[in-house]
Design a protein around this motif. Sequence first.
Motif, PDB file in Angstrom:
ATOM      1  N   LEU A   1       0.825  -1.209   0.000  1.00 68.09           N
ATOM      2  CA  LEU A   1       0.000   0.000   0.000  1.00 68.09           C
ATOM      3  C   LEU A   1       0.856   1.255   0.000  1.00 68.09           C
ATOM      4  N   ASN A   2       1.904   1.277   0.822  1.00 70.68           N
ATOM      5  CA  ASN A   2       2.788   2.452   0.884  1.00 70.68           C
ATOM      6  C   ASN A   2       3.493   2.681  -0.449  1.00 70.68           C
ATOM      7  N   SER A   3       3.886   1.601  -1.103  1.00 66.75           N
ATOM      8  CA  SER A   3       4.537   1.720  -2.418  1.00 66.75           C
ATOM      9  C   SER A   3       3.571   2.299  -3.448  1.00 66.75           C
ATOM     10  N   PHE A   4       2.321   1.855  -3.367  1.00 65.81           N
ATOM     11  CA  PHE A   4       1.283   2.338  -4.285  1.00 65.81           C
ATOM     12  C   PHE A   4       1.021   3.818  -4.077  1.00 65.81           C
ATOM     13  N   LEU A   5       0.878   4.241  -2.822  1.00 63.46           N
ATOM     14  CA  LEU A   5       0.604   5.647  -2.524  1.00 63.46           C
ATOM     15  C   LEU A   5       1.776   6.539  -2.930  1.00 63.46           C
ATOM     16  N   GLU A   6       2.989   6.007  -2.776  1.00 59.76           N
ATOM     17  CA  GLU A   6       4.184   6.744  -3.201  1.00 59.76           C
ATOM     18  C   GLU A   6       4.203   6.901  -4.721  1.00 59.76           C
ATOM     19  N   TYR A   7       3.783   5.879  -5.410  1.00 59.49           N
ATOM     20  CA  TYR A   7       3.687   5.908  -6.874  1.00 59.49           C
ATOM     21  C   TYR A   7       2.686   6.971  -7.334  1.00 59.49           C
ATOM     22  N   LEU A   8       1.532   7.044  -6.652  1.00 59.33           N
ATOM     23  CA  LEU A   8       0.513   8.039  -6.990  1.00 59.33           C
ATOM     24  C   LEU A   8       1.029   9.459  -6.785  1.00 59.33           C
ATOM     25  N   GLN A   9       1.809   9.632  -5.736  1.00 57.11           N
ATOM     26  CA  GLN A   9       2.309  10.970  -5.411  1.00 57.11           C
ATOM     27  C   GLN A   9       3.444  11.399  -6.335  1.00 57.11           C
ATOM     28  N   ILE A  10       4.400  10.508  -6.548  1.00 52.35           N
ATOM     29  CA  ILE A  10       5.611  10.882  -7.287  1.00 52.35           C
ATOM     30  C   ILE A  10       5.437  10.738  -8.806  1.00 52.35           C
ATOM     31  N   GLU A  11       4.978   9.575  -9.250  1.00 51.49           N
ATOM     32  CA  GLU A  11       4.877   9.327 -10.686  1.00 51.49           C
ATOM     33  C   GLU A  11       3.619   9.928 -11.310  1.00 51.49           C
ATOM     34  N   LYS A  12       2.487   9.769 -10.629  1.00 45.89           N
ATOM     35  CA  LYS A  12       1.217  10.260 -11.172  1.00 45.89           C
ATOM     36  C   LYS A  12       0.944  11.714 -10.794  1.00 45.89           C
ATOM     37  N   ASN A  13       1.646  12.215  -9.790  1.00 45.25           N
ATOM     38  CA  ASN A  13       1.508  13.612  -9.359  1.00 45.25           C
ATOM     39  C   ASN A  13       0.065  13.951  -8.960  1.00 45.25           C
ATOM     40  N   TYR A  14      -0.604  12.998  -8.280  1.00 50.34           N
ATOM     41  CA  TYR A  14      -1.973  13.223  -7.842  1.00 50.34           C
ATOM     42  C   TYR A  14      -2.004  14.147  -6.628  1.00 50.34           C
TER      43      TYR A  14
ATOM     44  N   ILE B   1      -5.359  35.532 -14.866  1.00 55.10           N
ATOM     45  CA  ILE B   1      -4.913  35.053 -13.560  1.00 55.10           C
ATOM     46  C   ILE B   1      -4.252  33.689 -13.740  1.00 55.10           C
ATOM     47  N   LEU B   2      -3.131  33.496 -13.062  1.00 61.80           N
ATOM     48  CA  LEU B   2      -2.468  32.198 -13.048  1.00 61.80           C
ATOM     49  C   LEU B   2      -3.166  31.337 -11.991  1.00 61.80           C
ATOM     50  N   ILE B   3      -3.774  30.244 -12.431  1.00 64.64           N
ATOM     51  CA  ILE B   3      -4.529  29.375 -11.529  1.00 64.64           C
ATOM     52  C   ILE B   3      -3.720  28.117 -11.232  1.00 64.64           C
ATOM     53  N   HIS B   4      -3.648  27.779  -9.954  1.00 65.06           N
ATOM     54  CA  HIS B   4      -2.959  26.560  -9.525  1.00 65.06           C
ATOM     55  C   HIS B   4      -4.016  25.480  -9.314  1.00 65.06           C
ATOM     56  N   GLY B   5      -4.125  24.569 -10.287  1.00 63.41           N
ATOM     57  CA  GLY B   5      -5.213  23.601 -10.283  1.00 63.41           C
ATOM     58  C   GLY B   5      -4.862  22.277  -9.659  1.00 63.41           C
ATOM     59  N   LYS B   6      -5.670  21.259  -9.993  1.00 63.78           N
ATOM     60  CA  LYS B   6      -5.481  19.923  -9.446  1.00 63.78           C
ATOM     61  C   LYS B   6      -4.163  19.330  -9.918  1.00 63.78           C
ATOM     62  N   GLY B   7      -3.534  18.545  -9.039  1.00 61.05           N
ATOM     63  CA  GLY B   7      -2.295  17.878  -9.406  1.00 61.05           C
ATOM     64  C   GLY B   7      -1.174  18.839  -9.728  1.00 61.05           C
ATOM     65  N   ASN B   8      -1.198  20.022  -9.094  1.00 58.31           N
ATOM     66  CA  ASN B   8      -0.171  21.055  -9.293  1.00 58.31           C
ATOM     67  C   ASN B   8      -0.093  21.552 -10.742  1.00 58.31           C
ATOM     68  N   LYS B   9      -1.181  21.371 -11.489  1.00 60.66           N
ATOM     69  CA  LYS B   9      -1.198  21.866 -12.872  1.00 60.66           C
ATOM     70  C   LYS B   9      -1.613  23.330 -12.881  1.00 60.66           C
ATOM     71  N   GLN B  10      -0.944  24.104 -13.716  1.00 58.60           N
ATOM     72  CA  GLN B  10      -1.220  25.541 -13.784  1.00 58.60           C
ATOM     73  C   GLN B  10      -1.836  25.902 -15.131  1.00 58.60           C
ATOM     74  N   ARG B  11      -2.670  26.940 -15.102  1.00 62.17           N
ATOM     75  CA  ARG B  11      -3.252  27.439 -16.345  1.00 62.17           C
ATOM     76  C   ARG B  11      -3.567  28.919 -16.165  1.00 62.17           C
ATOM     77  N   TYR B  12      -3.583  29.650 -17.254  1.00 61.26           N
ATOM     78  CA  TYR B  12      -3.972  31.064 -17.222  1.00 61.26           C
ATOM     79  C   TYR B  12      -5.421  31.172 -17.671  1.00 61.26           C
ATOM     80  N   VAL B  13      -6.205  31.935 -16.931  1.00 61.25           N
ATOM     81  CA  VAL B  13      -7.594  32.161 -17.326  1.00 61.25           C
ATOM     82  C   VAL B  13      -7.854  33.664 -17.400  1.00 61.25           C
ATOM     83  N   PRO B  14      -8.611  34.096 -18.403  1.00 59.17           N
ATOM     84  CA  PRO B  14      -8.939  35.528 -18.530  1.00 59.17           C
ATOM     85  C   PRO B  14     -10.130  35.894 -17.649  1.00 59.17           C
ATOM     86  N   PHE B  15     -10.268  37.176 -17.347  1.00 57.53           N
ATOM     87  CA  PHE B  15     -11.461  37.650 -16.637  1.00 57.53           C
ATOM     88  C   PHE B  15     -11.901  38.970 -17.255  1.00 57.53           C
TER      89      PHE B  15
END
Length: 300
Positions: free
Chosen positions: A8-21, A168-182
């Motif tokens: 389980l710990n190996s799996f959770l580490e995989y999700l965090q590091i490799e999948k960047n969840y 605006i620079l938005i910090h989204g899910k999984g540390n993904k960033q995107r710019y959105v207009p307003f």
Amino acid sequence: MNNVKTFLNSFLEYLQIEKNYSKYTIVCYEQDTAFFIEFLKEEGIDCLQDVTYSDVRIFLTRLYDKGYSKRSIARKISSLRSFYRFMLREKMVKENPFSLVSLPKKEHKNPKFLYEEEVEKLFEASDLSTPLGQRDQAILELMYATGIRVSECAKIHLPDIDFSFRTILIHGKGNKQRYVPFGSYAKSALEKYIEDGRTELLQISSSDTKTLFLNHRGGPLTTRGIRLIIDRLIKNTAETVHISPHVLRHTFATHMLNEGADLRTVQELLGHEHLSTTQIYTHVTKERLRTIYMNHHPRA
């Protein structure tokens, strides 16, 4: 159970590091996996390697008997399928007993949204003579203008905002960033809040935080705090009942598509990884198009 903690710990580490969840997603995977492991203990199954397709069918029957929704069951199956796929890749197990299990069909519900008249009432609810009223107005205008998530709104810092380009620079899910207009309304609300209301709130705490939205004590406003604000304003003004603060995001997407925006653009603005997630809003717009057609076509 043999080696279960290590697996389980190996799996959770995989999700965090490799999948960047995100932390929230990893917690969901951990809870789903722990739930299954508890089931195995009750069934007297000591090793994850010994789980068969028959055991999985019994597990699913147990979930249905306990009254879990199709959505919850689908999520658990998906989590456990990923868990066994990972163990199979790492040669921890010899087969994936979840590979033959089909996900239950989800109950499709159209997202609830506010009509334009309700949105207008919402924008008239805040007292703009107070710092908190200016803050609430800025939150509403910004979220309707951009369709960002409540959690993303709480993460905005002053340097993330570019008033000259109105983005605006938005910090989204999984540390993904995107710019959105307003737009201009959000720009005016933000400027008023930053120059007046936010300055007053900041003086209460004597803080130098760069977080955009502050609470009544002058500290950073949390995701939960923003939810409570939006929920209160919606309940006080909207005719629609039983809707969540997420409704502003739904409203943004629905109104954009109703006005002719293409699906790919809306997908990018919302920060959806898959187009299928954005397509749920087309059900709403199709209904509107059908209504317009039936009301206006001479031979409808």
